[in-house]
Write an enzyme that holds these catalytic residues in place. Structure first.
Site: not given
Length: 412
Positions: A111, A145, A227
Protein backbone atom coordinates in the site's frame (compact mmCIF):
# COMPACT_ATOMS: atom_id res chain seq x y z
CA UNK A 1 2.24 10.23 86.87
CA UNK A 2 1.34 9.78 90.59
CA UNK A 3 0.18 13.41 90.71
CA UNK A 4 -1.92 12.85 87.60
CA UNK A 5 -3.53 9.79 89.10
CA UNK A 6 -4.23 11.75 92.27
CA UNK A 7 -6.20 14.28 90.25
CA UNK A 8 -3.58 17.03 90.22
CA UNK A 9 -3.57 18.90 86.88
CA UNK A 10 -0.09 19.26 85.39
CA UNK A 11 0.98 22.59 83.92
CA UNK A 12 0.75 22.85 80.12
CA UNK A 13 4.50 23.41 79.72
CA UNK A 14 5.16 20.17 81.65
CA UNK A 15 3.03 18.20 79.19
CA UNK A 16 4.90 19.77 76.25
CA UNK A 17 8.22 18.82 77.80
CA UNK A 18 7.06 15.25 78.16
CA UNK A 19 6.06 15.07 74.49
CA UNK A 20 9.36 16.62 73.43
CA UNK A 21 11.22 14.00 75.47
CA UNK A 22 9.31 11.23 73.78
CA UNK A 23 10.22 12.61 70.32
CA UNK A 24 13.87 12.94 71.37
CA UNK A 25 13.89 9.28 72.43
CA UNK A 26 12.66 8.26 68.98
CA UNK A 27 15.45 10.27 67.35
CA UNK A 28 18.10 8.68 69.61
CA UNK A 29 16.84 5.18 68.79
CA UNK A 30 17.03 6.02 65.08
CA UNK A 31 20.62 7.19 65.48
CA UNK A 32 21.47 3.95 67.30
CA UNK A 33 20.37 1.93 64.24
CA UNK A 34 16.73 1.20 64.99
CA UNK A 35 15.44 3.35 62.10
CA UNK A 36 14.25 1.78 58.81
CA UNK A 37 17.07 0.99 56.40
CA UNK A 38 17.47 2.89 53.12
CA UNK A 39 19.34 1.85 49.96
CA UNK A 40 22.97 2.71 50.24
CA UNK A 41 24.93 4.58 47.63
CA UNK A 42 26.36 1.42 46.09
CA UNK A 43 22.83 0.10 45.28
CA UNK A 44 21.89 3.36 43.59
CA UNK A 45 25.08 3.26 41.52
CA UNK A 46 24.40 -0.35 40.51
CA UNK A 47 20.84 0.53 39.40
CA UNK A 48 22.11 3.50 37.42
CA UNK A 49 24.75 1.33 35.77
CA UNK A 50 22.17 -1.28 34.76
CA UNK A 51 19.90 1.39 33.31
CA UNK A 52 22.80 2.85 31.36
CA UNK A 53 23.64 -0.58 29.93
CA UNK A 54 20.06 -0.96 28.75
CA UNK A 55 20.17 2.46 27.12
CA UNK A 56 23.45 1.65 25.38
CA UNK A 57 21.97 -1.59 24.05
CA UNK A 58 19.05 0.30 22.46
CA UNK A 59 21.38 3.02 21.14
CA UNK A 60 23.66 0.44 19.55
CA UNK A 61 20.73 -1.43 17.99
CA UNK A 62 19.47 1.81 16.48
CA UNK A 63 22.91 2.78 15.13
CA UNK A 64 23.39 -0.69 13.63
CA UNK A 65 19.93 -0.89 12.04
CA UNK A 66 19.64 2.67 10.70
CA UNK A 67 21.59 2.03 7.45
CA UNK A 68 19.17 -0.81 6.63
CA UNK A 69 16.00 1.28 7.02
CA UNK A 70 15.14 3.49 4.05
CA UNK A 71 12.84 6.41 3.32
CA UNK A 72 10.49 5.95 0.35
CA UNK A 73 8.87 8.79 -1.59
CA UNK A 74 6.32 7.99 -4.27
CA UNK A 75 5.21 10.14 -7.19
CA UNK A 76 2.56 10.21 -9.86
CA UNK A 77 2.47 12.12 -13.13
CA UNK A 78 -0.18 14.61 -14.19
CA UNK A 79 -0.65 16.97 -17.08
CA UNK A 80 0.65 20.47 -16.58
CA UNK A 81 -2.28 22.84 -16.20
CA UNK A 82 -0.45 25.43 -18.32
CA UNK A 83 0.76 23.01 -20.99
CA UNK A 84 -1.35 19.92 -21.65
CA UNK A 85 1.47 18.44 -23.72
CA UNK A 86 3.78 18.33 -20.69
CA UNK A 87 3.65 16.01 -17.70
CA UNK A 88 4.65 17.05 -14.20
CA UNK A 89 5.75 14.88 -11.30
CA UNK A 90 3.47 15.16 -8.27
CA UNK A 91 4.35 13.74 -4.83
CA UNK A 92 1.92 11.02 -3.80
CA UNK A 93 3.11 9.86 -0.40
CA UNK A 94 5.93 8.63 1.80
CA UNK A 95 6.69 5.48 3.72
CA UNK A 96 9.39 3.22 5.03
CA UNK A 97 11.22 0.14 3.84
CA UNK A 98 14.31 -1.91 4.55
CA UNK A 99 17.16 -3.55 2.66
CA UNK A 100 16.68 -7.29 2.24
CA UNK A 101 20.09 -7.99 0.75
CA UNK A 102 23.32 -6.23 -0.18
CA UNK A 103 22.46 -5.61 -3.84
CA UNK A 104 19.61 -3.12 -3.52
CA UNK A 105 16.40 -5.08 -2.98
CA UNK A 106 14.07 -3.07 -0.73
CA UNK A 107 11.03 -4.55 1.02
CA UNK A 108 8.01 -2.42 1.91
CA UNK A 109 4.23 -2.60 2.11
CA UNK A 110 2.30 -2.83 -1.12
CA UNK A 111 0.00 0.00 0.00
CA UNK A 112 3.03 2.32 0.26
CA UNK A 113 3.69 2.13 -3.49
CA UNK A 114 0.19 1.34 -4.76
CA UNK A 115 -0.84 3.49 -7.75
CA UNK A 116 2.57 5.18 -7.79
CA UNK A 117 4.28 5.71 -11.15
CA UNK A 118 7.67 6.44 -9.69
CA UNK A 119 9.49 5.86 -6.43
CA UNK A 120 12.65 7.33 -4.94
CA UNK A 121 14.47 5.73 -2.04
CA UNK A 122 16.77 7.55 0.37
CA UNK A 123 19.48 5.34 1.87
CA UNK A 124 21.59 6.46 4.82
CA UNK A 125 25.12 5.06 4.86
CA UNK A 126 27.00 3.94 7.98
CA UNK A 127 28.69 7.37 8.18
CA UNK A 128 25.38 9.23 7.83
CA UNK A 129 25.81 10.03 4.12
CA UNK A 130 22.44 10.02 2.36
CA UNK A 131 21.99 8.83 -1.20
CA UNK A 132 18.76 9.07 -3.19
CA UNK A 133 18.11 6.29 -5.70
CA UNK A 134 15.40 5.81 -8.27
CA UNK A 135 13.70 2.46 -7.79
CA UNK A 136 11.75 0.05 -9.93
CA UNK A 137 9.07 -2.39 -8.83
CA UNK A 138 10.24 -6.00 -8.90
CA UNK A 139 6.90 -7.45 -7.84
CA UNK A 140 4.20 -7.33 -5.21
CA UNK A 141 1.61 -9.42 -3.45
CA UNK A 142 -1.43 -7.28 -2.54
CA UNK A 143 -2.94 -10.26 -0.70
CA UNK A 144 -0.12 -10.05 1.85
CA UNK A 145 0.57 -6.29 1.51
CA UNK A 146 4.16 -6.94 0.44
CA UNK A 147 6.19 -5.28 -2.31
CA UNK A 148 9.81 -5.47 -3.40
CA UNK A 149 11.68 -2.60 -5.05
CA UNK A 150 15.10 -2.65 -6.67
CA UNK A 151 17.39 0.37 -6.55
CA UNK A 152 18.65 1.56 -9.92
CA UNK A 153 22.41 2.18 -10.30
CA UNK A 154 23.32 5.88 -10.11
CA UNK A 155 24.42 7.89 -13.14
CA UNK A 156 28.10 7.33 -12.35
CA UNK A 157 27.61 3.61 -12.91
CA UNK A 158 28.72 2.51 -9.47
CA UNK A 159 27.05 -0.68 -8.28
CA UNK A 160 24.34 -0.40 -5.66
CA UNK A 161 25.38 -1.52 -2.20
CA UNK A 162 22.97 -1.76 0.70
CA UNK A 163 23.26 -2.97 4.29
CA UNK A 164 20.76 -5.82 4.75
CA UNK A 165 18.69 -6.04 7.90
CA UNK A 166 19.39 -9.05 10.10
CA UNK A 167 16.60 -11.57 9.59
CA UNK A 168 15.19 -13.14 12.73
CA UNK A 169 12.21 -15.39 13.39
CA UNK A 170 8.68 -14.71 14.58
CA UNK A 171 7.96 -18.33 15.48
CA UNK A 172 8.92 -18.02 19.15
CA UNK A 173 7.62 -14.54 19.91
CA UNK A 174 5.83 -14.18 23.24
CA UNK A 175 3.46 -11.55 24.57
CA UNK A 176 5.44 -9.13 26.74
CA UNK A 177 8.64 -9.48 24.72
CA UNK A 178 10.41 -6.16 24.07
CA UNK A 179 10.47 -4.86 20.49
CA UNK A 180 11.76 -1.76 18.69
CA UNK A 181 10.12 -0.05 15.72
CA UNK A 182 12.13 2.08 13.28
CA UNK A 183 10.55 4.01 10.42
CA UNK A 184 9.72 7.43 9.03
CA UNK A 185 6.45 8.65 10.58
CA UNK A 186 5.10 11.89 9.12
CA UNK A 187 8.26 12.15 7.03
CA UNK A 188 10.56 12.21 10.09
CA UNK A 189 13.27 9.82 8.99
CA UNK A 190 14.69 7.13 11.25
CA UNK A 191 12.38 7.48 14.22
CA UNK A 192 12.77 4.92 17.00
CA UNK A 193 9.97 3.79 19.32
CA UNK A 194 10.11 1.04 21.92
CA UNK A 195 7.37 -1.24 23.21
CA UNK A 196 6.36 -4.84 23.74
CA UNK A 197 4.53 -7.53 21.85
CA UNK A 198 0.95 -6.87 22.97
CA UNK A 199 -0.69 -9.79 21.19
CA UNK A 200 -0.18 -12.58 18.67
CA UNK A 201 -2.35 -14.26 16.08
CA UNK A 202 -4.24 -11.11 15.13
CA UNK A 203 -5.94 -10.69 11.77
CA UNK A 204 -6.21 -7.74 9.40
CA UNK A 205 -7.41 -7.14 5.86
CA UNK A 206 -4.94 -6.71 3.02
CA UNK A 207 -5.36 -4.09 0.25
CA UNK A 208 -7.00 -6.81 -1.89
CA UNK A 209 -9.52 -7.59 0.84
CA UNK A 210 -8.09 -11.00 1.69
CA UNK A 211 -7.28 -11.59 5.37
CA UNK A 212 -3.71 -11.61 6.67
CA UNK A 213 -3.42 -14.01 9.59
CA UNK A 214 -1.01 -14.37 12.52
CA UNK A 215 -0.28 -10.65 12.63
CA UNK A 216 1.80 -9.26 15.52
CA UNK A 217 0.25 -6.58 17.74
CA UNK A 218 2.55 -4.09 19.47
CA UNK A 219 2.25 -0.96 21.57
CA UNK A 220 5.42 0.54 20.08
CA UNK A 221 4.18 3.81 18.56
CA UNK A 222 3.44 3.39 14.85
CA UNK A 223 2.12 6.34 12.84
CA UNK A 224 1.45 7.19 9.19
CA UNK A 225 4.79 6.84 7.39
CA UNK A 226 5.90 3.90 9.54
CA UNK A 227 4.38 1.44 7.07
CA UNK A 228 7.09 -0.81 5.66
CA UNK A 229 9.44 -0.14 8.59
CA UNK A 230 11.07 -2.74 10.78
CA UNK A 231 10.00 -4.33 14.04
CA UNK A 232 13.12 -5.68 15.79
CA UNK A 233 13.76 -7.88 18.79
CA UNK A 234 16.34 -7.03 21.47
CA UNK A 235 19.03 -8.71 19.36
CA UNK A 236 18.36 -6.27 16.52
CA UNK A 237 16.86 -8.97 14.29
CA UNK A 238 13.79 -8.47 12.14
CA UNK A 239 10.64 -10.09 13.57
CA UNK A 240 8.03 -8.16 11.61
CA UNK A 241 7.23 -5.41 9.10
CA UNK A 242 5.15 -2.57 10.54
CA UNK A 243 1.99 -2.35 8.47
CA UNK A 244 -1.05 -0.78 10.11
CA UNK A 245 -2.52 0.85 13.20
CA UNK A 246 -5.90 0.77 14.88
CA UNK A 247 -6.84 4.32 15.73
CA UNK A 248 -9.95 6.51 15.61
CA UNK A 249 -7.76 9.55 14.92
CA UNK A 250 -5.29 8.16 12.39
CA UNK A 251 -2.36 8.49 14.79
CA UNK A 252 -0.89 6.03 17.25
CA UNK A 253 -3.27 4.78 19.92
CA UNK A 254 -0.90 2.11 21.15
CA UNK A 255 -2.28 -0.59 18.85
CA UNK A 256 -0.04 -1.31 15.89
CA UNK A 257 0.24 -4.34 13.65
CA UNK A 258 3.20 -5.97 11.92
CA UNK A 259 3.40 -8.79 9.38
CA UNK A 260 5.52 -11.59 10.91
CA UNK A 261 8.88 -12.15 9.26
CA UNK A 262 8.32 -15.89 8.84
CA UNK A 263 5.35 -15.17 6.57
CA UNK A 264 7.24 -12.36 4.88
CA UNK A 265 10.35 -14.34 3.96
CA UNK A 266 8.69 -16.80 1.58
CA UNK A 267 6.86 -13.99 -0.22
CA UNK A 268 9.97 -11.83 -0.64
CA UNK A 269 12.20 -14.68 -1.80
CA UNK A 270 9.65 -15.70 -4.43
CA UNK A 271 9.21 -12.14 -5.70
CA UNK A 272 12.97 -11.57 -5.96
CA UNK A 273 13.47 -14.89 -7.72
CA UNK A 274 10.54 -14.81 -10.17
CA UNK A 275 8.97 -11.36 -9.90
CA UNK A 276 5.83 -12.92 -8.48
CA UNK A 277 4.52 -14.65 -5.39
CA UNK A 278 2.53 -17.86 -5.54
CA UNK A 279 -0.29 -19.10 -3.38
CA UNK A 280 -2.20 -22.36 -3.11
CA UNK A 281 -5.72 -22.46 -4.59
CA UNK A 282 -8.47 -24.99 -5.19
CA UNK A 283 -8.63 -23.93 -8.83
CA UNK A 284 -12.32 -23.06 -8.82
CA UNK A 285 -14.40 -19.91 -9.07
CA UNK A 286 -16.84 -19.09 -6.27
CA UNK A 287 -19.84 -16.84 -5.99
CA UNK A 288 -19.47 -13.56 -4.14
CA UNK A 289 -20.69 -13.76 -0.57
CA UNK A 290 -23.39 -11.10 -0.98
CA UNK A 291 -24.83 -12.90 -4.00
CA UNK A 292 -24.71 -16.20 -2.12
CA UNK A 293 -26.70 -14.68 0.74
CA UNK A 294 -29.20 -13.31 -1.81
CA UNK A 295 -29.90 -16.90 -2.83
CA UNK A 296 -31.01 -17.63 0.72
CA UNK A 297 -27.77 -19.35 1.74
CA UNK A 298 -26.66 -17.77 5.05
CA UNK A 299 -23.19 -19.33 5.32
CA UNK A 300 -20.59 -21.22 3.34
CA UNK A 301 -18.85 -20.66 0.01
CA UNK A 302 -20.81 -21.59 -3.11
CA UNK A 303 -18.86 -23.20 -5.95
CA UNK A 304 -19.69 -21.36 -9.17
CA UNK A 305 -17.51 -23.09 -11.75
CA UNK A 306 -15.11 -26.02 -11.81
CA UNK A 307 -12.81 -26.13 -14.87
CA UNK A 308 -12.92 -29.48 -16.71
CA UNK A 309 -9.93 -31.77 -16.13
CA UNK A 310 -8.80 -29.64 -13.18
CA UNK A 311 -7.67 -31.16 -9.88
CA UNK A 312 -10.92 -29.94 -8.34
CA UNK A 313 -12.95 -31.66 -11.07
CA UNK A 314 -10.97 -34.87 -10.58
CA UNK A 315 -11.75 -34.71 -6.86
CA UNK A 316 -15.48 -34.45 -7.63
CA UNK A 317 -16.29 -30.80 -6.88
CA UNK A 318 -19.39 -29.62 -8.75
CA UNK A 319 -20.22 -26.10 -9.85
CA UNK A 320 -23.51 -24.31 -10.18
CA UNK A 321 -25.41 -24.22 -13.46
CA UNK A 322 -28.66 -23.14 -15.05
CA UNK A 323 -31.39 -25.60 -15.91
CA UNK A 324 -33.20 -25.49 -19.29
CA UNK A 325 -36.01 -23.48 -17.68
CA UNK A 326 -33.55 -20.81 -16.52
CA UNK A 327 -33.52 -21.63 -12.83
CA UNK A 328 -30.23 -21.93 -10.94
CA UNK A 329 -29.09 -25.37 -9.88
CA UNK A 330 -26.98 -24.77 -6.79
CA UNK A 331 -23.61 -26.48 -6.90
CA UNK A 332 -21.45 -27.63 -4.02
CA UNK A 333 -21.45 -25.45 -0.92
CA UNK A 334 -18.12 -25.57 0.90
CA UNK A 335 -18.73 -25.69 4.66
CA UNK A 336 -15.38 -26.98 5.87
CA UNK A 337 -11.78 -27.04 4.64
CA UNK A 338 -8.94 -28.92 6.27
CA UNK A 339 -11.04 -29.48 9.36
CA UNK A 340 -11.86 -25.77 9.78
CA UNK A 341 -15.36 -24.36 9.52
CA UNK A 342 -15.94 -22.21 6.43
CA UNK A 343 -18.60 -19.52 6.81
CA UNK A 344 -17.25 -17.08 4.22
CA UNK A 345 -14.59 -16.64 1.58
CA UNK A 346 -12.26 -15.22 4.23
CA UNK A 347 -12.41 -18.49 6.18
CA UNK A 348 -11.57 -20.44 3.03
CA UNK A 349 -8.65 -18.14 2.18
CA UNK A 350 -7.22 -18.43 5.70
CA UNK A 351 -7.33 -22.21 5.53
CA UNK A 352 -5.67 -22.35 2.11
CA UNK A 353 -2.96 -19.88 3.13
CA UNK A 354 -1.53 -22.49 5.50
CA UNK A 355 -0.81 -24.86 2.60
CA UNK A 356 1.55 -25.03 -0.35
CA UNK A 357 0.66 -25.85 -3.97
CA UNK A 358 0.71 -29.61 -4.52
CA UNK A 359 -0.60 -30.47 -1.07
CA UNK A 360 -3.96 -32.19 -0.63
CA UNK A 361 -6.74 -30.85 1.59
CA UNK A 362 -10.03 -32.36 2.67
CA UNK A 363 -13.00 -30.25 1.69
CA UNK A 364 -16.47 -30.88 3.10
CA UNK A 365 -19.34 -29.80 0.86
CA UNK A 366 -23.12 -29.84 0.93
CA UNK A 367 -24.88 -30.69 -2.29
CA UNK A 368 -28.49 -31.06 -3.30
CA UNK A 369 -29.77 -28.49 -0.78
CA UNK A 370 -31.72 -25.77 -2.58
CA UNK A 371 -31.70 -23.30 0.32
CA UNK A 372 -29.98 -24.66 3.42
CA UNK A 373 -30.58 -22.88 6.70
CA UNK A 374 -27.96 -21.97 9.29
CA UNK A 375 -29.04 -25.00 11.30
CA UNK A 376 -28.44 -27.22 8.27
CA UNK A 377 -24.96 -25.83 7.84
CA UNK A 378 -24.13 -26.20 11.52
CA UNK A 379 -25.26 -29.81 11.50
CA UNK A 380 -23.37 -30.56 8.30
CA UNK A 381 -20.05 -29.72 9.92
CA UNK A 382 -20.71 -31.82 13.02
CA UNK A 383 -19.63 -35.38 13.64
CA UNK A 384 -22.18 -37.91 14.90
CA UNK A 385 -23.92 -36.41 17.91
CA UNK A 386 -26.67 -38.89 18.67
CA UNK A 387 -29.22 -36.36 17.44
CA UNK A 388 -31.05 -38.02 14.51
CA UNK A 389 -31.68 -34.66 12.81
CA UNK A 390 -28.07 -33.55 13.06
CA UNK A 391 -26.81 -36.96 11.94
CA UNK A 392 -29.15 -36.94 8.96
CA UNK A 393 -27.97 -33.51 7.84
CA UNK A 394 -24.33 -34.37 8.47
CA UNK A 395 -24.73 -37.42 6.29
CA UNK A 396 -25.60 -35.12 3.40
CA UNK A 397 -22.14 -33.54 3.58
CA UNK A 398 -19.56 -35.02 1.24
CA UNK A 399 -15.84 -34.99 2.03
CA UNK A 400 -13.51 -34.65 -0.96
CA UNK A 401 -9.73 -34.74 -1.18
CA UNK A 402 -8.56 -31.94 -3.45
CA UNK A 403 -4.99 -31.42 -4.64
CA UNK A 404 -4.10 -27.75 -4.48
CA UNK A 405 -2.74 -25.93 -7.52
CA UNK A 406 -1.00 -22.56 -7.66
CA UNK A 407 -1.58 -19.12 -9.03
CA UNK A 408 0.75 -16.19 -9.44
CA UNK A 409 0.04 -12.87 -7.77
CA UNK A 410 1.97 -9.67 -8.16
CA UNK A 411 3.01 -7.22 -10.81
CA UNK A 412 6.16 -7.11 -12.89
Amino acid sequence: QPLARAGVRLPRHTTKLRHAAAHLAVVILALLGCAPSFPDASSAVASSSLLRQQEETIENLFDTSTPSVVYISTFTQRYNALDLNAMVEVPQGTGSGFAWDAVGHIVTNYHVIRNAQEAKVTVTGPQGLRTVYEAKLVGANPDKDVAVLELKPPADGKPVRTVPIQIGSSANLRVGQSVLAIGNPFGLDHTLTVGVVSGLGREMNSPSGRPISNVIQTDAAINPGNSGGVLLDVDGKLVGMNTAIYSPTGTSAGIGFAIPVDALSAQVDSIIRTGRATRAILGISVLDGLQTRALGIPQGVLVLKVPPASEAAKAGLKGSERSPDGSVIIGDLIVECDGKRVKSEADLYKSLDTHEPGETVKVKVLRGLDSPSSADLDAASLSATGDPTADELASKATTLSVKLTSTDVGYL
